[in-house]
Design a protein around this motif. Structure first.
Motif, PDB file in Angstrom:
ATOM      1  N   GLY A 126       0.792  -1.222   0.000  1.00 22.13           N
ATOM      2  CA  GLY A 126       0.000   0.000   0.000  1.00 22.13           C
ATOM      3  C   GLY A 126       0.821   1.267   0.000  1.00 22.13           C
ATOM      4  N   GLY A 127       2.143   1.145   0.023  1.00 23.64           N
ATOM      5  CA  GLY A 127       3.004   2.324   0.103  1.00 23.64           C
ATOM      6  C   GLY A 127       2.831   3.311  -1.036  1.00 23.64           C
ATOM      7  N   THR A 128       2.741   2.816  -2.251  1.00 24.08           N
ATOM      8  CA  THR A 128       2.548   3.704  -3.405  1.00 24.08           C
ATOM      9  C   THR A 128       1.226   4.443  -3.282  1.00 24.08           C
ATOM     10  OG1 THR A 128       3.872   2.305  -4.859  1.00 24.08           O
ATOM     11  CG2 THR A 128       2.284   3.780  -5.917  1.00 24.08           C
ATOM     12  N   LEU A 129       0.182   3.744  -2.905  1.00 18.61           N
ATOM     13  CA  LEU A 129      -1.131   4.376  -2.780  1.00 18.61           C
ATOM     14  C   LEU A 129      -1.148   5.440  -1.686  1.00 18.61           C
ATOM     15  CD1 LEU A 129      -3.472   1.357  -3.410  1.00 18.61           C
ATOM     16  CD2 LEU A 129      -3.459   3.508  -4.684  1.00 18.61           C
ATOM     17  N   LEU A 130      -0.446   5.226  -0.594  1.00 22.46           N
ATOM     18  CA  LEU A 130      -0.400   6.244   0.461  1.00 22.46           C
ATOM     19  C   LEU A 130       0.274   7.513  -0.049  1.00 22.46           C
ATOM     20  CD1 LEU A 130       0.410   3.964   3.513  1.00 22.46           C
ATOM     21  CD2 LEU A 130      -1.774   5.060   2.969  1.00 22.46           C
ATOM     22  N   THR A 131       1.311   7.374  -0.859  1.00 22.87           N
ATOM     23  CA  THR A 131       1.957   8.534  -1.477  1.00 22.87           C
ATOM     24  C   THR A 131       0.996   9.244  -2.414  1.00 22.87           C
ATOM     25  OG1 THR A 131       4.143   7.502  -1.329  1.00 22.87           O
ATOM     26  CG2 THR A 131       3.877   9.255  -2.973  1.00 22.87           C
ATOM     27  N   VAL A 132       0.279   8.464  -3.227  1.00 22.38           N
ATOM     28  CA  VAL A 132      -0.679   9.038  -4.175  1.00 22.38           C
ATOM     29  C   VAL A 132      -1.787   9.771  -3.426  1.00 22.38           C
ATOM     30  CG1 VAL A 132      -2.382   8.493  -5.958  1.00 22.38           C
ATOM     31  CG2 VAL A 132      -0.159   7.372  -5.982  1.00 22.38           C
ATOM     32  N   GLY A 144     -12.264   9.307  -2.490  1.00 18.33           N
ATOM     33  CA  GLY A 144     -13.489   8.652  -2.056  1.00 18.33           C
ATOM     34  C   GLY A 144     -13.465   7.147  -2.209  1.00 18.33           C
ATOM     35  N   ALA A 145     -12.461   6.618  -2.898  1.00 25.42           N
ATOM     36  CA  ALA A 145     -12.346   5.167  -3.074  1.00 25.42           C
ATOM     37  C   ALA A 145     -10.941   4.827  -3.546  1.00 25.42           C
ATOM     38  CB  ALA A 145     -13.365   4.654  -4.092  1.00 25.42           C
ATOM     39  N   VAL A 146     -10.480   3.644  -3.163  1.00 18.57           N
ATOM     40  CA  VAL A 146      -9.213   3.096  -3.619  1.00 18.57           C
ATOM     41  C   VAL A 146      -9.529   1.706  -4.167  1.00 18.57           C
ATOM     42  CG1 VAL A 146      -6.872   2.434  -2.987  1.00 18.57           C
ATOM     43  CG2 VAL A 146      -7.953   4.396  -1.862  1.00 18.57           C
ATOM     44  N   LYS A 153      -2.997  -9.344  -0.659  1.00 19.38           N
ATOM     45  CA  LYS A 153      -3.282  -9.728   0.728  1.00 19.38           C
ATOM     46  C   LYS A 153      -2.000  -9.821   1.554  1.00 19.38           C
ATOM     47  CE  LYS A 153      -7.123 -10.664   1.672  1.00 19.38           C
ATOM     48  NZ  LYS A 153      -8.132  -9.761   2.184  1.00 19.38           N
ATOM     49  N   GLU A 154      -1.145  -8.785   1.397  1.00 22.99           N
ATOM     50  CA  GLU A 154       0.122  -8.773   2.125  1.00 22.99           C
ATOM     51  C   GLU A 154       0.272  -7.497   2.954  1.00 22.99           C
ATOM     52  OE1 GLU A 154       3.510  -9.893  -0.286  1.00 22.99           O
ATOM     53  OE2 GLU A 154       2.301 -11.365  -1.366  1.00 22.99           O
ATOM     54  N   GLY A 155      -0.861  -7.009   3.474  1.00 22.23           N
ATOM     55  CA  GLY A 155      -0.816  -5.869   4.390  1.00 22.23           C
ATOM     56  C   GLY A 155      -1.244  -4.535   3.811  1.00 22.23           C
ATOM     57  N   GLY A 156      -1.333  -4.426   2.503  1.00 19.10           N
ATOM     58  CA  GLY A 156      -1.698  -3.154   1.891  1.00 19.10           C
ATOM     59  C   GLY A 156      -3.090  -2.679   2.268  1.00 19.10           C
ATOM     60  N   ALA A 157      -4.055  -3.582   2.237  1.00 18.16           N
ATOM     61  CA  ALA A 157      -5.434  -3.211   2.585  1.00 18.16           C
ATOM     62  C   ALA A 157      -5.510  -2.713   4.024  1.00 18.16           C
ATOM     63  CB  ALA A 157      -6.375  -4.392   2.365  1.00 18.16           C
ATOM     64  N   GLU A 158      -4.758  -3.350   4.908  1.00 21.11           N
ATOM     65  CA  GLU A 158      -4.759  -2.944   6.317  1.00 21.11           C
ATOM     66  C   GLU A 158      -4.122  -1.566   6.499  1.00 21.11           C
ATOM     67  OE1 GLU A 158      -5.328  -7.216   5.912  1.00 21.11           O
ATOM     68  OE2 GLU A 158      -3.796  -5.892   5.099  1.00 21.11           O
ATOM     69  N   ARG A 159      -3.018  -1.304   5.824  1.00 24.41           N
ATOM     70  CA  ARG A 159      -2.369   0.017   5.923  1.00 24.41           C
ATOM     71  C   ARG A 159      -3.282   1.108   5.399  1.00 24.41           C
ATOM     72  NH1 ARG A 159       3.385   0.494   3.469  1.00 24.41           N
ATOM     73  NH2 ARG A 159       3.341   2.487   4.547  1.00 24.41           N
ATOM     74  N   LEU A 160      -3.965   0.842   4.288  1.00 20.09           N
ATOM     75  CA  LEU A 160      -4.898   1.827   3.741  1.00 20.09           C
ATOM     76  C   LEU A 160      -6.074   2.046   4.697  1.00 20.09           C
ATOM     77  CD1 LEU A 160      -4.767   0.597   0.080  1.00 20.09           C
ATOM     78  CD2 LEU A 160      -4.081   2.879   0.858  1.00 20.09           C
ATOM     79  N   GLU A 162      -6.099   1.782   7.894  1.00 24.70           N
ATOM     80  CA  GLU A 162      -5.643   2.577   9.035  1.00 24.70           C
ATOM     81  C   GLU A 162      -5.740   4.076   8.751  1.00 24.70           C
ATOM     82  OE1 GLU A 162      -1.654   1.245   9.843  1.00 24.70           O
ATOM     83  OE2 GLU A 162      -2.356  -0.696  10.611  1.00 24.70           O
ATOM     84  N   ARG A 163      -5.609   4.452   7.490  1.00 25.10           N
ATOM     85  CA  ARG A 163      -5.736   5.859   7.085  1.00 25.10           C
ATOM     86  C   ARG A 163      -7.171   6.208   6.685  1.00 25.10           C
ATOM     87  NH1 ARG A 163      -1.281   8.466   4.289  1.00 25.10           N
ATOM     88  NH2 ARG A 163      -2.868  10.010   3.780  1.00 25.10           N
ATOM     89  N   GLY A 164      -8.090   5.234   6.802  1.00 27.78           N
ATOM     90  CA  GLY A 164      -9.489   5.500   6.496  1.00 27.78           C
ATOM     91  C   GLY A 164      -9.893   5.234   5.058  1.00 27.78           C
ATOM     92  N   PHE A 165      -9.101   4.438   4.343  1.00 33.61           N
ATOM     93  CA  PHE A 165      -9.372   4.140   2.943  1.00 33.61           C
ATOM     94  C   PHE A 165      -9.515   2.634   2.738  1.00 33.61           C
ATOM     95  CE2 PHE A 165      -6.852   8.034   3.105  1.00 33.61           C
ATOM     96  CZ  PHE A 165      -7.706   8.904   2.445  1.00 33.61           C
ATOM     97  N   PRO A 166     -10.745   2.110   2.781  1.00 32.51           N
ATOM     98  CA  PRO A 166     -10.911   0.681   2.511  1.00 32.51           C
ATOM     99  C   PRO A 166     -10.536   0.364   1.068  1.00 32.51           C
ATOM    100  CG  PRO A 166     -13.037   1.746   2.939  1.00 32.51           C
ATOM    101  CD  PRO A 166     -11.982   2.784   3.083  1.00 32.51           C
ATOM    102  N   LEU A 167      -9.909  -0.767   0.863  1.00 31.36           N
ATOM    103  CA  LEU A 167      -9.474  -1.182  -0.469  1.00 31.36           C
ATOM    104  C   LEU A 167     -10.533  -2.059  -1.119  1.00 31.36           C
ATOM    105  CD1 LEU A 167      -7.172  -1.273  -2.593  1.00 31.36           C
ATOM    106  CD2 LEU A 167      -6.351  -3.348  -1.428  1.00 31.36           C
ATOM    107  N   LEU A 168     -10.941  -1.679  -2.321  1.00 30.49           N
ATOM    108  CA  LEU A 168     -11.855  -2.481  -3.127  1.00 30.49           C
ATOM    109  C   LEU A 168     -11.007  -3.187  -4.178  1.00 30.49           C
ATOM    110  CD1 LEU A 168     -14.552   0.276  -3.727  1.00 30.49           C
ATOM    111  CD2 LEU A 168     -14.574  -1.512  -1.969  1.00 30.49           C
ATOM    112  N   SER A 169     -11.273  -4.464  -4.425  1.00 30.21           N
ATOM    113  CA  SER A 169     -10.460  -5.181  -5.413  1.00 30.21           C
ATOM    114  C   SER A 169     -11.328  -6.055  -6.297  1.00 30.21           C
ATOM    115  CB  SER A 169      -9.387  -6.032  -4.725  1.00 30.21           C
ATOM    116  OG  SER A 169      -9.966  -7.037  -3.932  1.00 30.21           O
ATOM    117  N   VAL A 170     -10.875  -6.211  -7.534  1.00 30.82           N
ATOM    118  CA  VAL A 170     -11.526  -7.142  -8.445  1.00 30.82           C
ATOM    119  C   VAL A 170     -11.176  -8.564  -8.011  1.00 30.82           C
ATOM    120  CG1 VAL A 170     -11.755  -7.913 -10.845  1.00 30.82           C
ATOM    121  CG2 VAL A 170     -11.467  -5.467 -10.345  1.00 30.82           C
TER     122      VAL A 170
END
Length: 186
Positions: A126-132, A144-146, A153-160, A162-170
């Motif tokens: 999730g590091g790139t997305l947090l920068t974005v 409004g959405a990520v 499933k290696e921690g990115g969804a959890e990091r996002l 924590e910042r209030g951005f739930p991860l939606l995935s195909v």
């Protein structure tokens, strides 16, 4: 559409075998979504499936170059064809060194406070997305959405989250493998 995209992703983008990821972590597979996203049918499927995940209040899509470039284009085109046109923007890795010296390209298609979705091909940490997120918010837009094609499933969804951005995935890896190889009904 989901099953067909899974098949294309496995054919064009998924490679089994040990690799080192951008995060520095080791993995037993590599996922290069650009190979599918730059293929005509793959772009069409990705654009429509990502569009289907977007909340109703989203007015545009964007993401970090280079991985998100074909995704935001595909979703923007799908949104137009589905009578809910959304402009796209690209986030640079470094600020433009001349002219407006900005991180976001396509910003003139938005108003301050517009709710946008960030798109990513694959999420690991999730590091790139947090920068974005930081760059997009600094430009005056509201995230409004990520949304991603593949959540490793290696921690990115959890990091996002924590910042209030739930991860939606195909897909997750397991869902991708299952969708591409459906089990016959018994």
């Amino acid at each position: 559409m989901r099953g067909r995209l899974a098949s294309l992703l496995l054919e064009k983008s998924y490679r089994a075998g040990e690799v080192t990821l951008t995060s520095g972590r080791k993995s037993d597979y590599y996922f290069d979504c650009k190979q599918t996203a730059l293929y005509p049918e793959g772009a069409w499927l990705i654009g429509n499936l990502l569009f289907d995940l977007l909340p109703a209040d989203i007015v545009g899509v964007g993401g970090m170059t280079l991985g998100a470039d074909p995704l935001v284009t595909a979703v923007s085109i799908a949104s137009y064809l589905r009578n809910r046109p959304m402009p796209a923007f690209i986030v640079r890795k470094a600020a433009k060194g001349h002219g407006t010296n900005q991180f976001l390209e396509g910003l003139s298609n938005f108003q301050p406070g517009d709710r946008v979705a960030l798109l990513e091909d694959v999420v690991t940490t999730g590091g790139t997305l947090l920068t974005v997120i930081d760059r997009v918010e600094a430009a005056g837009l509201v995230v409004g959405a990520v949304v991603t094609v593949l959540d490793r499933k290696e921690g990115g969804a959890e990091r996002l989250a924590e910042r209030g951005f739930p991860l939606l995935s195909v897909f997750t890896r397991d869902a991708l493998l299952a969708a591409a190889n459906p089990q016959p009904a018994s």
